[in-house]
Design a protein around this motif. Sequence first.
Motif, short mmCIF file in Angstrom:
data_model
loop_
_atom_site.label_atom_id
_atom_site.label_comp_id
_atom_site.label_asym_id
_atom_site.label_seq_id
_atom_site.Cartn_x
_atom_site.Cartn_y
_atom_site.Cartn_z
N GLN A 173 -29.56 -49.67 58.61
CA GLN A 173 -29.15 -49.67 57.22
C GLN A 173 -28.00 -48.72 56.93
O GLN A 173 -27.12 -49.02 56.12
N LYS A 174 -27.96 -47.58 57.56
CA LYS A 174 -26.92 -46.60 57.28
C LYS A 174 -25.54 -47.09 57.71
O LYS A 174 -24.54 -46.87 57.01
N ASN A 175 -25.46 -47.76 58.85
CA ASN A 175 -24.17 -48.02 59.49
C ASN A 175 -23.69 -49.45 59.44
O ASN A 175 -22.57 -49.73 59.87
N VAL A 176 -24.48 -50.38 58.91
CA VAL A 176 -24.12 -51.80 58.92
C VAL A 176 -24.09 -52.35 57.50
O VAL A 176 -25.02 -52.13 56.72
N ALA A 177 -23.03 -53.07 57.17
CA ALA A 177 -22.92 -53.82 55.93
C ALA A 177 -22.74 -55.29 56.29
O ALA A 177 -21.96 -55.63 57.17
N LYS A 178 -23.47 -56.15 55.59
CA LYS A 178 -23.44 -57.58 55.94
C LYS A 178 -22.46 -58.35 55.07
O LYS A 178 -22.28 -58.06 53.89
N THR A 179 -21.84 -59.37 55.70
CA THR A 179 -20.94 -60.28 54.99
C THR A 179 -21.47 -61.71 55.16
O THR A 179 -22.21 -61.99 56.10
N PRO A 180 -21.10 -62.62 54.26
CA PRO A 180 -21.68 -63.97 54.27
C PRO A 180 -21.18 -64.82 55.43
O PRO A 180 -20.09 -64.63 55.96
N LEU A 181 -22.02 -65.81 55.81
CA LEU A 181 -21.70 -66.71 56.91
C LEU A 181 -22.10 -68.12 56.55
O LEU A 181 -23.19 -68.36 56.00
N VAL A 182 -21.23 -69.08 56.89
CA VAL A 182 -21.53 -70.50 56.73
C VAL A 182 -21.16 -71.20 58.04
O VAL A 182 -20.74 -70.57 59.00
N GLY A 183 -21.34 -72.52 58.09
CA GLY A 183 -21.04 -73.28 59.29
C GLY A 183 -20.06 -74.40 59.01
O GLY A 183 -20.04 -74.96 57.90
N GLY A 184 -19.23 -74.73 60.02
CA GLY A 184 -18.24 -75.77 59.80
C GLY A 184 -17.98 -76.62 61.02
O GLY A 184 -18.37 -76.27 62.15
N GLN A 185 -17.33 -77.76 60.78
CA GLN A 185 -16.92 -78.66 61.85
C GLN A 185 -15.41 -78.87 61.79
O GLN A 185 -14.81 -78.95 60.72
N TRP A 186 -14.82 -78.98 63.00
CA TRP A 186 -13.41 -79.32 63.09
C TRP A 186 -13.24 -80.84 63.00
O TRP A 186 -13.87 -81.59 63.75
N ARG A 187 -12.38 -81.28 62.08
CA ARG A 187 -12.15 -82.70 61.87
C ARG A 187 -10.68 -83.02 62.11
O ARG A 187 -9.79 -82.34 61.57
#
Length: 426
Positions: A382-396
């Motif tokens: 908790q002290k040293n890590v900050a989370k950022t959002p993640l999604v998934g994608g496909q190459w078209r």
Amino acid sequence: MFTRRKFLQTTAAGGAVLATSGLAAPAIAQSAAVKLGYVSPQTGPLAAFGEADKFVIDSFLATTKKMGLNYEVIVKDSQSNPNRAAEVAKELIVADEINLMLVSSTPETTNPVSTTCEVEQIPCLSTVAPWQPWFIGQQGNPGDPASWQPFNYAYHFFWGLEDIIAVFTGMWSQIETNKKVAGLFPNDGDGNAWGDKVVGFPPVLEKLGYGLTDTGRYQNLTDDFSAQINAFKQAETEILTGVMIPPDLTTFWNQAKQQGLKPKIASIGKALLFPQTVEALGDAGHNLSTEVWWTPSHPFKSSLTGETAADVATAFTTATGRPWTQPIGFAHALFELAVDVMKRAEDVTDGDAVAKAIGETKLDTLVGPIAWNNANLPPFAQKNVAKTPLVGGQWRLKSGGGYDLVVVENGQAPNIPLGGKMEALS
């Protein structure tokens, strides 16, 4: 051994400069430069991660000239080599006497730099590596969680393995399969974490009813994946996953096509982040899937310039003639954080004061809100890590040539818009 010092530089020594609008000057004389060290892989097999660095730093140089803030950025190339990353980090600390270290892109770069900073008592901001291989990889005994300790100077922001597993399985659930998964995990920081039987993919996939065929750790820059391909065919796997460097993905996918491995889904971390990797596969890159941490459609703005994600992506393409690439957002965010931290630090020449300011950060950035000391992580992180959002994608494949990265899974971050649904490989 060199340890934390207080120092005040009286002149700027050239190099790239960084600034912001609407922020008070740091607690340092206006004639002195706040020195930021920056380490990333600009050459070698991980060079795609550093493609946007010059663009980002040049953009900050232009902003600085307008605002009159005095930030010097001293850039070092890790050459995709952990030993080199540690060496240049020491150079930045001892010879260049930086005030704050910034480092990006894969555990092979972030870990040796962060570890060096922790030993030398220099504050460090790192990103673009899942938090588990970053945190656990730096522990003296990574196999003994009871011994893990927080860091005093090293801080990290990115997503974790729990997020990418949720994103990948979210994509897989959209296609009917036999739930037999082929795993490609190299012998490096990412591969060892992703394939770990405690914190990685295996226990979660088992819990969700997936069968995993893991052929063991292979060496990066392998030129023959026939053994893995044969094992995956024998196991009748319909889903392919793993975390590969770009050259290995090209080698593997071409050999898989030649040898008749035909999964319905292929979700590969790291290598498939980059348009040039997919373009190198020709039409065979269509519907390959990957994690997505930043796109022009992400609903965030820069705290430095007010630019949207779309604005920054367009500026990159205009300046370089290249498609946007995911590390742009996180390289930009590193410098957003640096200016915000130095604005709040009581003394920018004191590593303890700067580290304290990092830990107190609450900033909306181009990659989303960033704050440490969050309760949505295990207590040790908790002290040293900050989370950022993640999604998934496909190459078209686009009708006029080239590829688009389409977001097809946003269960972990519904505020990031979908661009389509998951499609099976042909």
